[in-house]
Design a protein around this motif. Structure first.
Motif, mmCIF file in Angstrom:
data_model
loop_
_atom_site.group_PDB
_atom_site.id
_atom_site.type_symbol
_atom_site.label_atom_id
_atom_site.label_comp_id
_atom_site.label_asym_id
_atom_site.label_seq_id
_atom_site.Cartn_x
_atom_site.Cartn_y
_atom_site.Cartn_z
ATOM 1 N N GLY A 154 38.898 33.852 41.268
ATOM 2 C CA GLY A 154 39.534 33.808 42.483
ATOM 3 C C GLY A 154 40.944 33.929 42.442
ATOM 4 O O GLY A 154 41.538 34.156 43.438
ATOM 5 N N SER A 181 40.300 29.536 34.632
ATOM 6 C CA SER A 181 40.846 30.255 35.770
ATOM 7 C C SER A 181 41.823 31.306 35.422
ATOM 8 O O SER A 181 42.856 31.293 35.611
ATOM 9 N N THR A 203 38.421 37.123 50.757
ATOM 10 C CA THR A 203 37.329 36.385 51.449
ATOM 11 C C THR A 203 37.042 36.855 52.803
ATOM 12 O O THR A 203 37.452 37.867 53.117
ATOM 13 N N THR A 233 35.420 44.045 40.424
ATOM 14 C CA THR A 233 36.565 44.054 40.657
ATOM 15 C C THR A 233 37.135 44.690 41.942
ATOM 16 O O THR A 233 37.860 44.021 42.714
ATOM 17 N N CYS A 285 37.501 39.592 45.249
ATOM 18 C CA CYS A 285 37.811 38.113 45.480
ATOM 19 C C CYS A 285 38.600 37.834 47.140
ATOM 20 O O CYS A 285 39.111 36.737 47.399
ATOM 21 N N GLY A 331 31.352 38.232 45.574
ATOM 22 C CA GLY A 331 30.448 37.274 45.628
ATOM 23 C C GLY A 331 29.037 37.803 46.283
ATOM 24 O O GLY A 331 27.908 37.680 45.987
ATOM 25 N N ALA A 361 33.627 33.424 42.431
ATOM 26 C CA ALA A 361 34.811 33.698 43.191
ATOM 27 C C ALA A 361 35.222 32.559 44.236
ATOM 28 O O ALA A 361 36.100 31.669 43.942
ATOM 29 N N GLY A 362 34.286 32.615 45.346
ATOM 30 C CA GLY A 362 34.120 31.416 46.228
ATOM 31 C C GLY A 362 33.309 30.266 45.667
ATOM 32 O O GLY A 362 33.588 29.009 46.116
ATOM 33 N N ASP A 381 36.303 31.129 36.871
ATOM 34 C CA ASP A 381 36.921 31.177 38.024
ATOM 35 C C ASP A 381 37.660 32.436 38.358
ATOM 36 O O ASP A 381 38.678 32.294 38.012
ATOM 37 N N ILE A 431 42.750 40.293 44.738
ATOM 38 C CA ILE A 431 42.762 39.537 46.023
ATOM 39 C C ILE A 431 43.436 40.373 47.103
ATOM 40 O O ILE A 431 44.010 39.847 48.078
ATOM 41 N N THR A 483 33.524 35.263 49.086
ATOM 42 C CA THR A 483 34.043 36.563 48.830
ATOM 43 C C THR A 483 33.338 37.866 49.288
ATOM 44 O O THR A 483 32.162 37.582 49.006
#
Length: 281
Positions: free
Chosen positions: A52, A7, A74, A166, A72, A111, A29-30, A50, A58, A108
């Protein structure tokens, strides 16, 4: 990669992980789509990267000219973002209508895009807004690609084995937008057909420009040019009762030989009308 699960927390760590990626390594990601794929295909021997927690991925940021969405972010974060609400209301609708609360808390935008499902809800929105996709590889090299070029088919993109998305970059516009869908269930809905419209409407409520993309009627979102031509020059309040024929023509043009076209003709009328109604909310 020493462990079966890694991660990374920043871009440098992400690039290092990508350097050790092999054919049994999956980027999540999710993880909502990948978990389903593992169960369906009985995949047990795998490694996970991962992404995330990568801090750069984010964030939702705004400049004078564009909105920059980390891969990432959501669906719940998109739905609640004031930046997204101000600039890309159709994306709020797509995020809100994607699955259950639990799914939206994990799924996400990156994703959803990388998975390139025919029914992916955010993808028609990104097509309508002609979004740019920022991609990084294992050598810490970036490239930018139009989302319309990135998605090449059902589950297919131009992403290479050592690349991940990204950011999604959407240029600001004074157009208004809306999203609608119809699916197989009333809750946790998977789209049988969805639609995003982006419109330039003048001070007298006449449509000056229209861009409409339909999902789940082709291998990737397709432009509803017949419907667009009918709408341009019309007043927004005057179009609902006259649009049915042109929507049916559009579906006939897009999928003339598919057995589902009769259902999709009727479904598309409702979806387009819901999308147009959403413009006034």
């Amino acid at each position: 990669m020493k462990n079966n699960y890694i991660s990374p927390e920043n871009i440098d760590e992400l690039c290092d992980a990508l350097q050790h990626k092999d054919e049994n390594t999956f980027v999540i990601a999710g993880g909502t789509d990948l978990c389903i794929r593992f169960v369906k295909n009985q995949v047990f021997d795998y490694k996970i990267i991962d992404i995330g927690k990568v801090i750069e991925l984010i964030k939702i940021e705004e400049t004078n000219d564009a909105v920059d969405i980390g891969a990432c972010v959501t669906m719940t974060e998109l739905e609640n973002s004031q930046i997204i609400k101000r600039n890309i209301s159709a994306l709020v609708g797509a995020a809100y209508n994607l699955g259950s609360t639990q799914i939206r808390n994990r799924a996400t935008i990156g994703g959803n895009l990388a998975n390139a499902a025919q029914c992916g809800d955010t993808i028609p929105v990104l097509f309508a807004f002609d979004a740019d996709v920022k991609i990084i590889n294992s050598k810490n090299e970036y490239r930018i690609e139009k989302v319309r070029d990135l998605v090449t088919g059902i589950g297919k993109t131009t992403l290479k084995e050592d690349e991940v998305i990204t950011n999604i970059i959407i240029r600001k516009t004074n157009h208004i937008s809306s999203f609608a869908k119809v699916g197989s269930r009333k809750t946790v809905t998977i789209s049988k057909i969805n639609c995003c419209g982006k419109f330039n409407i003048d001070e007298n409520d006449f449509i000056k420009e229209a861009e409409i993309f339909m999902g789940a009627v082709g291998i990737k979102p397709v432009r509803a040019d017949i419907v667009e031509r009918e709408l341009v020059g019309k007043k927004l309040d005057d179009i609902n009762n006259n649009i049915d024929y042109f929507v049916q023509m559009q579906i006939e043009n897009l999928i003339p030989d598919r057995s589902s076209k009769h259902y999709k003709k009727e479904a598309a009328i409702g979806v387009v009308k819901d999308m147009l109604h959403g413009l006034g909310r």
